[in-house]
Design a protein around this motif. Structure first.
Motif, PDB file in Angstrom:
ATOM      1  N   UNK A   1       0.373  -3.498  -4.614  1.00 43.31           N
ATOM      2  CA  UNK A   1       0.140  -3.695  -3.161  1.00 43.31           C
ATOM      3  C   UNK A   1      -0.308  -4.996  -2.588  1.00 43.31           C
ATOM      4  N   UNK A   2       0.168  -6.235  -3.568  1.00 43.43           N
ATOM      5  CA  UNK A   2      -0.184  -7.481  -3.050  1.00 43.43           C
ATOM      6  C   UNK A   2       1.232  -8.291  -3.187  1.00 43.43           C
TER       7      UNK A   2
ATOM      8  N   UNK B   1       2.450 -11.026  -0.583  1.00 42.52           N
ATOM      9  CA  UNK B   1       1.725 -12.144  -0.528  1.00 42.52           C
ATOM     10  C   UNK B   1       2.499 -13.125  -1.732  1.00 42.52           C
ATOM     11  N   UNK B   2       3.157 -12.641  -2.517  1.00 41.72           N
ATOM     12  CA  UNK B   2       3.969 -13.205  -3.185  1.00 41.72           C
ATOM     13  C   UNK B   2       3.436 -13.267  -4.686  1.00 41.72           C
ATOM     14  N   UNK B   3       2.436 -12.255  -4.640  1.00 44.25           N
ATOM     15  CA  UNK B   3       1.756 -12.360  -6.175  1.00 44.25           C
ATOM     16  C   UNK B   3       2.586 -11.158  -7.210  1.00 44.25           C
ATOM     17  N   UNK B   4       2.793 -11.527  -8.372  1.00 44.74           N
ATOM     18  CA  UNK B   4       3.613 -10.583  -9.222  1.00 44.74           C
ATOM     19  C   UNK B   4       2.635  -9.397  -9.443  1.00 44.74           C
ATOM     20  N   UNK B   5       3.542  -8.656 -10.045  1.00 43.38           N
ATOM     21  CA  UNK B   5       2.680  -7.329 -10.629  1.00 43.38           C
ATOM     22  C   UNK B   5       1.895  -7.855 -11.798  1.00 43.38           C
ATOM     23  N   UNK B   6       2.292  -8.632 -12.880  1.00 45.35           N
ATOM     24  CA  UNK B   6       1.635  -8.626 -13.881  1.00 45.35           C
ATOM     25  C   UNK B   6       1.436  -7.629 -14.674  1.00 45.35           C
TER      26      UNK B   6
ATOM     27  N   UNK C   1     -13.445  -7.901 -18.232  1.00 48.71           N
ATOM     28  CA  UNK C   1     -13.111  -9.226 -17.590  1.00 48.71           C
ATOM     29  C   UNK C   1     -13.182  -9.308 -16.146  1.00 48.71           C
ATOM     30  N   UNK C   2     -13.015 -10.491 -15.467  1.00 46.50           N
ATOM     31  CA  UNK C   2     -13.115 -10.306 -14.034  1.00 46.50           C
ATOM     32  C   UNK C   2     -12.253  -9.696 -13.407  1.00 46.50           C
ATOM     33  N   UNK C   3     -12.566  -9.028 -12.304  1.00 43.74           N
ATOM     34  CA  UNK C   3     -11.350  -8.196 -11.517  1.00 43.74           C
ATOM     35  C   UNK C   3     -10.934  -9.230 -10.305  1.00 43.74           C
ATOM     36  N   UNK C   4      -9.626  -9.386 -10.256  1.00 36.17           N
ATOM     37  CA  UNK C   4      -9.047 -10.255  -9.169  1.00 36.17           C
ATOM     38  C   UNK C   4      -8.030  -9.322  -8.380  1.00 36.17           C
TER      39      UNK C   4
ATOM     40  N   UNK D   1       8.526 -12.072  -6.717  1.00 36.65           N
ATOM     41  CA  UNK D   1       8.849 -10.790  -5.837  1.00 36.65           C
ATOM     42  C   UNK D   1       9.890 -10.842  -5.189  1.00 36.65           C
ATOM     43  N   UNK D   2      10.707 -11.809  -5.071  1.00 39.94           N
ATOM     44  CA  UNK D   2      11.906 -12.079  -4.396  1.00 39.94           C
ATOM     45  C   UNK D   2      13.015 -12.800  -5.443  1.00 39.94           C
ATOM     46  N   UNK D   3      14.178 -12.772  -4.990  1.00 36.34           N
ATOM     47  CA  UNK D   3      15.211 -13.520  -5.465  1.00 36.34           C
ATOM     48  C   UNK D   3      16.511 -13.527  -4.872  1.00 36.34           C
ATOM     49  N   UNK D   4      17.194 -14.478  -5.277  1.00 36.50           N
ATOM     50  CA  UNK D   4      18.498 -14.704  -4.599  1.00 36.50           C
ATOM     51  C   UNK D   4      19.786 -14.436  -5.292  1.00 36.50           C
TER      52      UNK D   4
END
Length: 282
Positions: free
Chosen positions: A20-21, A24-29, A121-124, A249-252
């Protein structure tokens, strides 16, 4: 706490990733092989999304400062507790001062170490998964102290092994679906995709896997569009790019195939030089 005494080739804390992010261009990881990571968590009674340590090719040395339970799953790198060999895919009791280490890699590529309650560990952005420019660091370093839940654990643990499907490591079949641009391919190229073996290239990483073989490509350029982990792109040079958990998150490039979730997990355990074959799901 767990202290990192020594790192392997690439060790990071991962859970099931960030959803759900992507707008914003944030990968799933997240873990590359969800099957193995979730198995380890299940054996310990953890939530499926509990954070684990993912190690590539070579595991770290970890010193536990409290009593707890751990489970090691995924690739077999000969885990040891206090230099005594232990088995994969079972709950293992560790005491304060015990050291988990690893030896030679027997099979697979990615090792998963789970701890009772998960690594804290830290949650981001609703995830503990390490990723460059999202979390403070992208991998574990020598001397790191990782919090774990301080839970009283009964010393009596099960010695039963969970059955692990060895085909997860041994099979070269990678199941795929047709991608949005698949039908634009020439008929002979469609056939070739499923007839020849492809070799995992040494340039493969958490962002994308590549293969050594090239394919002819006369497809027109396209507008940048949505891509996902498992999307297979065909570049103008004929290079196949298989996007993985840390992908953009996007590609051409044309999206000719899409790996199934289990195929992503299986591919994540392939070493450089391994051969794979794409199998189209009906």
């Amino acid at each position: 706490m767990v202290e990192v005494l020594k790192t392997g080739v690439f060790d990071s804390i991962q859970d099931l990733g960030r959803a759900d992010v992507q707008q914003f261009g944030v990968p799933y990881a997240g873990v590359m092989d969800q099957y193995s990571a979730m198995l380890a968590n299940s054996i310990l009674g953890n939530a499926p999304n509990a954070a684990v340590i993912e190690s590539t090719f070579q595991g770290p040395s970890l010193k536990f400062q409290i009593n707890t339970l751990i489970c090691v799953s995924g690739a077999n790198a000969n885990p040891k507790i206090n230099d005594q060999p232990v088995k994969l895919n079972m709950a293992l009791a560790v005491k304060a001062g015990d050291i988990l280490s690893f030896g030679k890699l027997n099979y697979g590529s990615r090792i998963y170490t789970a701890v009772f309650g998960g690594f804290q560990s830290e949650v981001v952005m609703n995830s503990r998964s390490m990723f460059t420019n999202v979390t403070k660091v992208s991998r574990l370093q020598k001397g790191d102290l990782i919090p774990i839940s301080n839970v009283a654990i009964d010393a009596k643990t099960s010695h039963s092994l969970v059955k692990f499907h060895q085909s997860h490591f041994e099979s070269d079949d990678i199941t795929v679906l047709k991608g949005p641009e698949f039908e634009s391919l020439a008929q002979d190229l469609k056939s070739e995709l499923f007839e020849i073996p492809f070799t995992v290239a040494s340039t493969s990483n958490r962002m994308a896997y590549q293969v050594d073989e090239r394919l002819p490509n006369d497809l027109d350029s396209m507008i940048t569009s949505l891509v996902l982990p498992g999307t297979i792109q065909l570049t103008p040079s004929g290079q196949l790019i298989i996007l993985m958990r840390d992908c953009q998150t996007t590609g051409g490039y044309p999206r000719i195939l899409q790996l199934t979730e289990m195929a992503i997990n299986r591919l994540a355990q392939k070493n450089f030089g391994s051969q794979i074959r794409f199998k189209l799901m009906n």
